[in-house]
Design an enzyme around this catalytic site. Structure first.
Site, short mmCIF file in Angstrom:
data_model
loop_
_atom_site.label_atom_id
_atom_site.label_comp_id
_atom_site.label_asym_id
_atom_site.label_seq_id
_atom_site.Cartn_x
_atom_site.Cartn_y
_atom_site.Cartn_z
N HIS A 21 0.84 -1.21 -0.08
CA HIS A 21 0.14 0.14 0.00
C HIS A 21 0.91 1.16 0.22
CE1 HIS A 21 -2.84 3.16 1.84
NE2 HIS A 21 -3.69 2.39 1.37
N TYR B 192 -14.99 4.80 7.53
CA TYR B 192 -15.36 3.40 7.18
C TYR B 192 -16.99 3.17 7.65
CZ TYR B 192 -10.81 2.04 6.00
OH TYR B 192 -9.49 1.92 4.90
N ASP C 56 -12.74 3.07 -1.05
CA ASP C 56 -12.12 3.38 0.06
C ASP C 56 -12.90 4.33 0.90
OD1 ASP C 56 -9.99 2.98 1.92
OD2 ASP C 56 -8.40 3.80 0.57
N HIS C 57 -12.32 4.85 2.00
CA HIS C 57 -12.90 6.01 2.74
C HIS C 57 -14.11 6.42 2.40
CE1 HIS C 57 -8.58 6.60 4.56
NE2 HIS C 57 -8.76 5.46 4.43
N CYS D 71 -3.67 2.69 -4.51
CA CYS D 71 -4.57 3.54 -3.71
C CYS D 71 -4.69 4.85 -4.35
CB CYS D 71 -4.38 3.71 -2.43
SG CYS D 71 -5.54 4.68 -1.31
N HIS E 172 -7.73 0.35 -4.31
CA HIS E 172 -8.34 1.25 -3.33
C HIS E 172 -8.89 2.36 -4.29
CE1 HIS E 172 -6.32 -0.04 0.62
NE2 HIS E 172 -6.83 -1.11 -0.09
C1 DNO Z 1 -6.59 3.31 5.26
C2 DNO Z 1 -5.88 2.13 4.57
C3 DNO Z 1 -4.54 1.78 5.17
C4 DNO Z 1 -4.20 0.43 4.73
C5 DNO Z 1 -2.92 0.03 5.34
C6 DNO Z 1 -2.45 -1.15 4.41
O1 DNO Z 1 -7.85 3.63 5.19
O2 DNO Z 1 -5.89 2.26 3.44
O3 DNO Z 1 -4.81 1.94 6.61
O4 DNO Z 1 -5.22 -0.50 5.19
O5 DNO Z 1 -1.88 1.17 5.21
O6 DNO Z 1 -1.52 -1.60 5.10
#
Ligand code: DNO
Length: 347
Positions: free
Chosen positions: A198, A322, A308-309, A236, A263
């Protein structure tokens, strides 16, 4: 692409029953959360998690994350012990037929923001990063504690670890990553587990600590040094995209065949090293997900993708970034884009 959703286990206020109601949802991205960093994950725990997810008609398709012990990142003498443990965890995951592992190599602090509930003009709130605020924070003071941080360290240990990192250059940290990969990737190959690093979030150094998964150049370097398909990345969009200098389409091309997990999220640039997360919709932020997904499809990406978020909307409260509602909207938006890409391919 396999639509997926992150789930924090039985303590997560968002349940598997909720997640299953999102159209097209197939994969669950989760982890074992009750073991200290570096311990071998027992097969029993993994299979129990997997079966609890399958019982709901979903599939545990990605582990996010198997955390990397700080001794490995710091290059301490004791790192080989933790690397052996990491390999054993990969073997146990493979035994449970889990084939994708997301991890990061960020010193001490995972994703960092200065505000967890910053208002947006539509009355919702979201995560915000403002460099000026972050530089004035002493991470040891406890003034800022983010949900993604593992603060299982004693304050004295934390201070010591931070001081040790401040002596580690970015080049050295990269060498430590390569050392780790040279040992772990052969095991990942043997077990057919795809490793997906990531990015650092945000993609620049914070609190005087080095950060390396930040740019195309560094991705390419890391992929070349350990040149195996099993050594790949998590793309991401919001992490790499927080830096306007990062050309996301070029980065995707440079990592062709080595992107194992995506992501998808959006951020709006607010100025120099400052951004706020927005809805997934292209016109709400600075990241154009339709264009990125088109590129991924052209590159033949068929792996897991998750919204993602999200913002906190409709009065939802819970783990910042989340919640259920906005991530579900994100999934629906991404599904729409993917469906259109399929239709266009058939034309
Ligand atoms: C945040 C996530 C990160 C991710 C880690 C992967 O929302 O994208 O916390 O899980 O960095 O190791």
């Amino acid at each position: 692409m396999e639509m997926s959703f992150r789930w924090y286990g039985s303590d997560d206020p968002v349940t598997l029953d909720h997640i299953k109601q999102i159209p097209g949802m197939k994969g669950i991205v989760s982890a074992i959360y009750d073991l200290p960093v570096g311990e071998v994950w027992p097969y029993e725990k993994i299979i129990n998690l997997k079966q609890s997810i399958e019982a709901k008609g979903l599939r545990l398709n990605v582990i996010e994350s198997v955390p990397v012990h700080e001794d490995i990142k710091l290059g301490r003498d004791t790192r080989d012990h933790w690397i052996e443990n990491y390999k054993k965890t990969l073997i146990n995951l493979a035994k449970a037929e889990i084939r994708t592992v997301c991890y990061n190599f960020m010193p001490v602090f995972d994703w960092t923001r200065s505000e967890l509930q910053a208002s947006l003009p539509d009355g919702s709130n979201s995560l915000l990063y403002n460099e000026e605020k972050v530089v004035n924070i002493d991470p040891i003071s406890g003034e800022l504690e983010l949900p993604g941080w593992d603060l299982s360290y004693q304050t004295s240990d934390l201070r010591q670890i931070i001081e040790e990192y401040q002596k580690v250059s970015e080049e050295q940290l990269m060498e430590n990553l390569i050392y780790f990969l040279e040992r772990v990737i052969p095991a990942a190959e043997a077990e057919d587990v795809l490793m997906a690093i990531h990015p650092d979030d945000p993609p620049w150094g914070i609190f005087g600590l080095p950060r390396i998964m930040t740019s195309k150049e560094n991705i390419v370097y890391m992929l070349k040094q350990v040149d195996s398909r099993h050594n790949g990345i998590t793309f991401c969009t919001g992490s790499y995209g927080a830096n306007p200098d990062n050309n996301l389409l070029e980065m995707l091309e440079a990592a062709e065949g080595r992107i194992h997990f995506v992501h998808a999220r959006n951020v709006k640039w607010l100025g120099e090293r400052s951004f706020q997360e927005t809805s997934h919709l292209a016109s709400d932020g600075s990241i154009n997900l339709p264009v990125i997904l088109r590129k991924l499809s052209q590159l033949g990406f068929e792996g897991p993708i998750r919204p993602d978020h999200g913002r906190m909307i409709w009065g939802e409260e819970g783990r910042p970034g989340y919640g259920l509602y906005d991530r579900a909207l994100g999934a629906a938006y991404i599904n729409g884009i993917i469906d259109l890409l399929h239709v266009q391919k058939e034309d």
